[in-house]
Design an enzyme around this catalytic site. Structure first.
Site, short mmCIF file in Angstrom:
data_model
loop_
_atom_site.label_atom_id
_atom_site.label_comp_id
_atom_site.label_asym_id
_atom_site.label_seq_id
_atom_site.Cartn_x
_atom_site.Cartn_y
_atom_site.Cartn_z
N GLY A 1 -5.27 -4.82 8.76
CA GLY A 1 -6.11 -5.27 9.82
C GLY A 1 -7.52 -5.96 8.91
O GLY A 1 -8.31 -6.38 9.25
N GLU B 1 -6.57 -3.51 16.89
CA GLU B 1 -6.19 -1.88 17.37
C GLU B 1 -4.88 -1.58 15.60
O GLU B 1 -4.40 -1.71 15.61
CB GLU B 1 -4.83 -2.28 18.33
CG GLU B 1 -5.34 -0.91 18.95
CD GLU B 1 -4.39 0.10 18.81
OE1 GLU B 1 -4.67 0.48 17.74
OE2 GLU B 1 -2.91 -0.15 19.31
N GLY C 1 -1.95 -2.61 13.95
CA GLY C 1 -0.35 -2.38 12.93
C GLY C 1 -1.89 -1.63 11.94
O GLY C 1 -2.76 -1.11 12.27
N SER C 2 -1.60 -1.59 10.78
CA SER C 2 -2.42 -0.41 9.72
C SER C 2 -3.67 -0.94 9.54
O SER C 2 -4.31 -2.59 9.66
CB SER C 2 -1.42 -0.18 8.74
OG SER C 2 -1.62 -1.46 7.72
N THR C 3 -4.82 -0.38 9.02
CA THR C 3 -6.33 -0.64 9.56
C THR C 3 -5.76 -1.41 7.62
O THR C 3 -6.89 -2.36 7.75
CB THR C 3 -7.07 1.05 8.74
OG1 THR C 3 -6.51 1.73 9.92
CG2 THR C 3 -7.91 0.67 7.66
N GLU D 1 -3.25 8.64 7.57
CA GLU D 1 -2.07 8.11 8.49
C GLU D 1 -0.52 8.27 7.97
O GLU D 1 -0.30 7.15 7.00
CB GLU D 1 -1.96 6.92 8.78
CG GLU D 1 -1.54 6.82 10.78
CD GLU D 1 -1.52 5.18 11.03
OE1 GLU D 1 -1.58 4.65 10.56
OE2 GLU D 1 -1.93 4.95 12.33
N LYS E 1 4.13 -12.50 16.76
CA LYS E 1 4.89 -12.58 15.55
C LYS E 1 5.67 -11.28 16.19
O LYS E 1 4.44 -9.88 15.35
CB LYS E 1 4.09 -12.75 14.62
CG LYS E 1 5.59 -12.73 13.20
CD LYS E 1 4.57 -12.37 12.16
CE LYS E 1 4.53 -11.27 11.35
NZ LYS E 1 5.65 -10.48 11.22
N CYS F 1 0.13 5.14 16.28
CA CYS F 1 -1.19 5.29 15.96
C CYS F 1 -2.26 5.76 16.48
O CYS F 1 -2.92 6.49 15.62
CB CYS F 1 -1.44 3.52 16.06
SG CYS F 1 -1.66 2.60 17.92
#
Lengths: 517, 303
Positions: free
Chosen positions: A276, A293, A271-273, A424, A219, A327
């Protein structure tokens, strides 16, 4: 900002000044913060090579299909906000179809195919990506906003290289992990990827998964589906068996539904933490393999003996490559105190030469921010930086009237606790801090929840290695930054994720070696 | 290679036959010696004249390989891999000729010859994939007991002489040639003496591929003339002895000692009965490693 757009912005302790950025002498022989006094002629890349469909369905079972949800959304060019195409918005039934197609392909063809033949499909895909590189580069820039020179010279060639590298592993898996001679694919992999490197991260995900013998549902991010959908055409051209690669488009919740589906064996997310962690919670208690990641807040550490011109280029590349939407971007600069004034002065000079604007222009260094929400987040954090007392510098540059653009931004006098030093930003915003000793640099660099990457700049090799050893980050660049290669593992420590992509470890993420872990 | 018409009547069109030549430095010279020898099919039918290369041809080829080595070795591993893969692409396009030559030379049915060609092509692909992986397999970071960063990695040994297997005219040749080339070496090949034609056709594939001129050089001729020269040549770093007749082995190894050549030998047993179709035995990363050196670098760690 109330300042004129063609003048540099500096603001110290709340007082606005316009025009001059610093008192240090300029290496260009120009006043700091002034635009280069010559104009570049426009050098636009033609978009004729891209034939856009009005609508793109889902790619399931080797065919483009209309979504059972019967819903569609519009994807745009972030540099103009013009619509590009209508994209299928997958629903739960579509997720079901995609998982079924992938499972069937795993059972009937792909899982049983000898590695020697799988390899040849992957080599074909690599070759087709090379052959159609211009088309992919133009489409990536149109849909993502990144400068054409970056999609042309970085994203697309690296994507092809990833397929190339993992193609060669498909028939050599028994050599990859000594003592584990019979690795098996995991099965059906769900892969959810972000909008900052849509094709490149697709390649990072799909190439090792296919080499290992898995089938895939990918996706792409909702704002950048087009190169993934063009990749579906590459799969068709390569005669890849139906259902081996399936691509579904839609918002984040469809990604969550996909990874939560009970017939998925492996989940890979970039993607973002925050997201995640959501995925990690959704998978808790299941037998699914997971690699993540996630975000980063990389420290770029410049010692007083560094080759300064080289370091300036590396620091600028580190944070302004892909508008800083990376990232592993070097978003925190630590300069040794003895050279801080000179270095910051030179950095401001260099910022003033960056060309911000039309991503399709071959001279553009900084293109469009990918989407409106991301632009708002960057602007919010820039305001937070000012509010927390840091000094801002933005070079003079004319931003296009439409589209999502932000000026390259540099903050000095940043506190270690400031939001712009901790969060970030995922934008072209550099926070500059200083240090005196190597110990202090390590202490500050490691003082974050993230641990994806770091940079060290010094001419002393032994110091590079000592710093490398103590930095808690998955990738450390020495006297360079933002280098990527399919043979080189990439991934984070701490809350930047787990698992590695690239190299031999990248293969392990998609294999069952029978030993548990 | 057209069959002779016993009636003695000339066919309506006379086919143009190919001249089988040497392949040195990307060109197709005849031997400076002006010699040739008759190549026969497995059933004894004459097929063509092959060049009977001389010791001077061999020395020219070694000099050419030495000149090509630095450029080939300096290419990135991925680039070398792409070049080898391109050989497979082009072989696929010229497979009919190779099939006919392998069938005639080895006395195989066309189906069996096709399998030999299939696997030869796949073998180039397999070794192409190793180009950027062999370092990851053989390289190490060594945790020495002091504050040093210590790592080891493989590098090409230089110029390799490959004495190709005698009976497996194409698959055996490719199986020994590709591992020597992929690691960055430049190679001089002595083709099968009795079955040299598939090797010459392979050289025509190589000439139109992206393999830089001089990286692979292919000679045809008599082993008893050429092997001793290759074995004694002081600018050859390693020799692949798989195709060296057993009775020449000791003399070869004695000559090789003079400049400490690395010698790659087949496993014990009859090499002529080696099953080149068995992937598990006939394609090995160790065969790449046989023509690589290990370099270890020490660097202090400390602020």
């Amino acid at each position: 900002m109330t300042t004129r757009k063609d003048q540099a912005v500096t603001r110290r302790g709340g007082s606005d000044t316009v025009g001059r950025g610093t008192d240090s002498p300029s290496s260009w022989g120009l006043g700091d913060g002034q635009a280069i006094p010559w104009e570049y002629a426009p050098a636009p890349e033609s978009r004729d090579i891209v034939q856009l469909q009005a609508r793109y369905g889902l790619f399931i079972g080797g065919k483009e299909v209309a979504p059972k949800s019967e819903q569609w959304f519009t994807t745009i060019d972030p540099s103009t906000e013009e619509p590009l195409a209508e994209i299928a918005r997958a629903g739960l039934e579509d997720v079901e179809s995609a998982v079924t197609a992938a499972r069937r392909a795993f059972r009937r063809s792909w899982g049983e195919l000898p590695g020697r033949e799988r390899a040849k499909y992957l080599f074909r895909i690599a070759r087709i990506l090379q052959e159609r590189s211009r088309e992919f580069a133009v489409l990536e820039t149109l849909n993502g906003g990144k400068p054409i020179k970056e999609s042309r010279d970085v994203d697309v060639p690296l994507a092809a290289a990833h397929f190339w590298y993992y193609a060669g592993w498909a028939d050599k898996l028994e050599y990859a992990f000594p003592g584990r001679p019979n690795p098996k694919p995991l099965g059906v992999a769900a892969q959810v990827i972000p909008w900052n490197f849509p094709l490149l991260i697709l390649a990072w995900k799909i190439a090792p998964a296919l080499a290992a013998g898995n089938t895939i549902i990918l996706k792409p991010a909702s704002s950048t589906p087009l190169t993934a959908l063009l990749f579906a055409d590459v799969c068709r051209q390569a005669d890849l068996p139906a259902g081996v690669v399936n691509i579904i488009t839609g918002p984040g919740e469809i990604g969550l539904a996909l990874v939560s589906h009970p017939d998925i064996d492996k989940v890979a997310f970039t993607g973002s933490t925050v997201v995640g962690k959501t995925i990690g919670r959704a998978l808790a208690g299941s037998d699914k393999a997971l690699t993540l990641e996630l975000g980063g807040k990389a420290a770029n550490i410049v010692f007083d003996d560094a080759a300064l011109d080289q370091a300036i280029e590396g620091v600028v590349n580190g944070i302004f490559f892909n508008q800083g939407e990376v990232c592993c971007a070097g978003s925190r600069l630590f300069v040794q105190e003895s050279i801080a004034d000179e270095f910051i002065g030179r950095l401001k000079d260099r910022l003033s030469t960056l060309r911000v604007g039309d991503p399709m222009d071959k001279n553009t260094d900084v293109g469009a921010i990918n989407n409106a929400a991301q632009l708002a987040k960057i602007e919010e954090l820039v305001e937070a930086g000012i509010a927390e007392g840091a000094d801002i510098y933005q070079p003079a540059c004319e931003l296009p009237a439409r589209g999502f653009f932000v000026r390259p931004t540099l903050f000095t006098n940043v506190a270690q606790s400031s939001r712009i030093a901790q969060e970030e930003i995922f934008g072209p915003v550099l926070s500059v801090l200083t240090f005196r000793t190597p110990d202090e640099a390590i202490e500050k660099a490691n003082n974050t929840a993230y641990g994806l990457s770091a940079g060290v700049w010094t001419e002393k090799g032994s110091r590079i290695l000592a710093m490398t050893k103590r930095l808690r980050a998955g990738v450390v660049w020495a006297n360079t930054f933002n280098r990527f290669d399919p043979t080189s593992p990439f991934g984070g420590y701490k809350e930047s994720g787990y698992g590695r992509e690239g190299g031999v470890p990248g293969l392990l993420a998609y294999l069952d070696t029978g030993e548990g872990h | 290679m057209a069959a002779r018409d016993p009636s003695g009547v000339a066919p309506a069109r006379i086919p143009v036959r190919k001249t089988y030549k040497l392949y040195v430095g990307g060109q197709f010279p005849r031997s400076e010696s002006g010699r040739s020898y008759v190549v026969r099919a497995a059933d004894g039918t004459p097929l063509a004249n092959a060049v009977r290369g001389s010791r001077k041809d061999l020395r020219d080829a070694v000099r050419t390989a030495r000149g090509a080595f630095p450029g080939w070795d300096a290419k990135t591993a991925m680039n070398r891999g792409q070049v080898l893969y391109r050989v497979a692409e082009l072989m696929e396009g010229r497979r009919e000729q190779s099939e006919a030559e392998v069938a005639a030379a080895e006395g195989l049915s066309i189906e069996a010859a096709r399998e030999q060609v299939d696997r030869s092509i796949d073998r180039w692909v397999w070794y192409a994939g190793w180009a950027d992986k062999i370092t990851q397999l053989l390289g190490t970071v060594n945790p020495v007991g002091a504050s040093y960063f210590d790592f080891s990695f493989p590098e090409a040994t230089g110029v390799v002489g490959v004495v190709a297997p005698e009976s497996s005219s194409l698959l055996g040749l490719v199986s020994r040639l590709a591992p020597a080339v992929v690691g960055g070496n430049a190679v001089v090949v002595l083709a099968s003496e009795g079955r040299p034609l598939p090797a010459v056709t392979l050289s025509e594939v190589l000439a139109t591929s992206d393999v830089p001129p001089g990286v692979i050089n292919i000679l045809t001729g008599w082993r008893r003339e050429l092997v001793p020269i290759l074995a004694g040549h002081m600018d050859v770093n390693a020799i692949d002895a798989w195709g060296v007749p057993f009775e020449m082995r000791q003399a070869l190894e004695e000559s090789a000692v003079e400049n400490i050549k690395r010698v790659a030998r087949p496993p014990r047993g009859d090499v002529e009965r080696f099953d080149w179709l068995d992937d598990a035995r006939a394609q090995r990363p160790e065969w790449i490693a046989a023509f690589l050196e290990t370099k270890t670098v020490w660097h202090p760690i400390g602020v």
